[in-house]
Write an enzyme that holds these catalytic residues in place. Structure first.
Site, PDB file in Angstrom:
ATOM      1  N   HIS A  40      -5.494  -1.069   5.608  1.00 46.16           N
ATOM      2  CA  HIS A  40      -5.146   0.358   5.557  1.00 46.16           C
ATOM      3  C   HIS A  40      -6.380   1.120   6.054  1.00 46.16           C
ATOM      4  O   HIS A  40      -7.292   1.408   5.283  1.00 46.16           O
ATOM      5  CB  HIS A  40      -4.811   0.708   4.096  1.00 46.16           C
ATOM      6  CG  HIS A  40      -4.295   2.097   3.879  1.00 46.16           C
ATOM      7  ND1 HIS A  40      -3.446   2.404   2.833  1.00 46.16           N
ATOM      8  CD2 HIS A  40      -4.492   3.272   4.525  1.00 46.16           C
ATOM      9  CE1 HIS A  40      -3.155   3.700   2.864  1.00 46.16           C
ATOM     10  NE2 HIS A  40      -3.790   4.250   3.868  1.00 46.16           N
ATOM     11  N   CYS A  42      -3.459   7.752   8.250  1.00 46.42           N
ATOM     12  CA  CYS A  42      -4.064   6.421   8.350  1.00 46.42           C
ATOM     13  C   CYS A  42      -3.101   5.463   9.044  1.00 46.42           C
ATOM     14  O   CYS A  42      -1.926   5.752   9.203  1.00 46.42           O
ATOM     15  CB  CYS A  42      -4.373   5.874   6.965  1.00 46.42           C
ATOM     16  SG  CYS A  42      -5.702   6.757   6.135  1.00 46.42           S
ATOM     17  N   THR A  99       0.853  -1.188   0.000  1.00 47.71           N
ATOM     18  CA  THR A  99       0.000   0.000   0.000  1.00 47.71           C
ATOM     19  C   THR A  99       0.888   1.237   0.000  1.00 47.71           C
ATOM     20  O   THR A  99       1.959   1.244   0.612  1.00 47.71           O
ATOM     21  CB  THR A  99      -0.998  -0.007   1.177  1.00 47.71           C
ATOM     22  OG1 THR A  99      -1.971   1.019   0.955  1.00 47.71           O
ATOM     23  CG2 THR A  99      -0.332   0.245   2.524  1.00 47.71           C
TER      24      THR A  99
END
Lengths: 155, 200
Positions: free
Chosen positions: A46, A29, A23
């Protein structure tokens, strides 16, 4: 270069026993990886927010929320033959990208880190390592061969 | 959620804002700048992000927080290289290295100030709504990390957020993108201000 790379975006989850899960652009996040070293299976999520605001009505678990994301990830890994008893976690992200938005101390990033630690702790999953906080964006890839996570940043 | 008519109104309002902003910047740089038709997105954060570019592309972002009757965030994103170019145009210093120095950073922050001031003043005059803008903050990082942080912080309490963006293309092959992010309260405020204006 690995052929077998699966990309996940913000608010997404993936579980696999081969290749790499990757990712990019992790800011405030939080990315949680879980890995069962014996069965060589693991996954990544995520997540964006520490927890859902309203809890009254029925809802489907969503990987947007850190607490629910961890539940989804564990369920998925167990369905594919892993066990929560053997899972080890790694945390990446939770940065504060703008002081203007997060204030001086506590922003979403901080709350996401706390939520991940609390929820993993409650289940009894060890956090092996963390690359969290600060003011930089990160990318992360989980290697399913060995459970190692490679974190990179722009700076 | 938004009718075609409301989207047209929003597009028109942002056109006024970004038109003013690009004129201000064009004067400062003494070159032509083309502003695109605004793109309007009203959705949840995770659905908006993939539509805004590659998460790991490197950008410089100047951000201004807007408080008052139209709370939200205004920011400019430039590819890293274009940020360095723009800074060099403004400061007259030769472009060197791959990171902005102190001088270049403050030049770009000033651009952020001027662009947000020009567009928000136009909006506020047109709508009759007051706003206060913060001092600008600058950072260079991965686009995805920056956008997700801005959108999540702005939209924390809300399921859907409104994002409007316009591309600015410079005569010298430099590209910048302006973003307006409003929370739903601000969006409703803007729409009812437009209604009031139309009824007059």
């Amino acid at each position: 270069m690995h052929e077998d790379v699966k990309y996940i975006g913000t608010g997404e989850v993936a579980v696999s026993s081969t290749g790499i899960i990757k990712t990019s652009g992790i800011g405030s996040c939080i990315v949680v990886t879980l890995y069962d070293g014996e069965k060589k299976i693991g996954g990544m999520v995520h997540a964006m927010l520490p927890a859902r605001k309203e809890n009254g009505t029925e809802y489907l678990l969503s990987p947007k929320y850190t607490d629910e994301a961890i539940e989804i990830l564990i369920d998925e890994i167990e369905q594919q033959g892993g066990s929560r008893e053997r899972l080890k976690a790694k945390l990446i992200g939770g940065a504060k990208m703008f002081r203007l938005l997060s204030g001086d101390n506590f922003g979403i990033g901080f709350k996401n880190i706390e939520s991940a630690r609390e929820n993993l702790g409650a289940i009894g999953i060890l956090i092996e390592s963390e690359d969290v906080g600060g003011t930089i964006g990160r990318s992360a890839e989980l290697n399913l061969e060995n459970g190692l996570v490679l974190v990179s940043s722009m700076m | 959620m938004f009718t075609e008519f409301e989207q047209d109104e929003l597009r028109e309002i942002v056109n006024i804002g970004s038109g003013n902003a690009s004129t201000a910047l064009a004067k400062m740089l003494k070159q032509k700048i083309h502003a695109s038709v605004p793109l309007i997105l009203f959705d949840e954060v995770q659905n908006i992000l993939p539509k805004l570019g590659l998460a790991d592309s490197r950008v410089t972002v100047v951000l201004v927080r807007v408080d008052g009757e139209i709370p939200g965030v205004f920011f400019i994103a430039l590819p890293l290289e274009n940020g360095l170019e723009l800074a060099s145009m403004l400061t007259g210093e030769e472009k060197s290295g791959t990171l902005l120095n102190e001088f270049g950073s403050s030049a770009l922050k000033e651009v952020g100030n001027i662009l947000s001031g020009a567009s928000l003043t136009a909006l506020s005059k047109f709508l009759g709504l007051d706003f206060v803008q913060s001092v600008p903050e600058i950072t260079s990082d991965m686009l995805g990390a920056i956008l997700e942080s801005i959108l999540v912080e702005t939209g924390e309490a809300y399921e859907k957020i409104l994002l409007i963006s316009t591309n600015l293309d410079f005569a010298t092959d430099c590209h910048a993108r302006l973003f307006f992010v409003f929370n739903p309260d601000a969006t409703n405020g803007i729409l009812s201000a437009v209604q009031r204006k139309l009824e007059k």
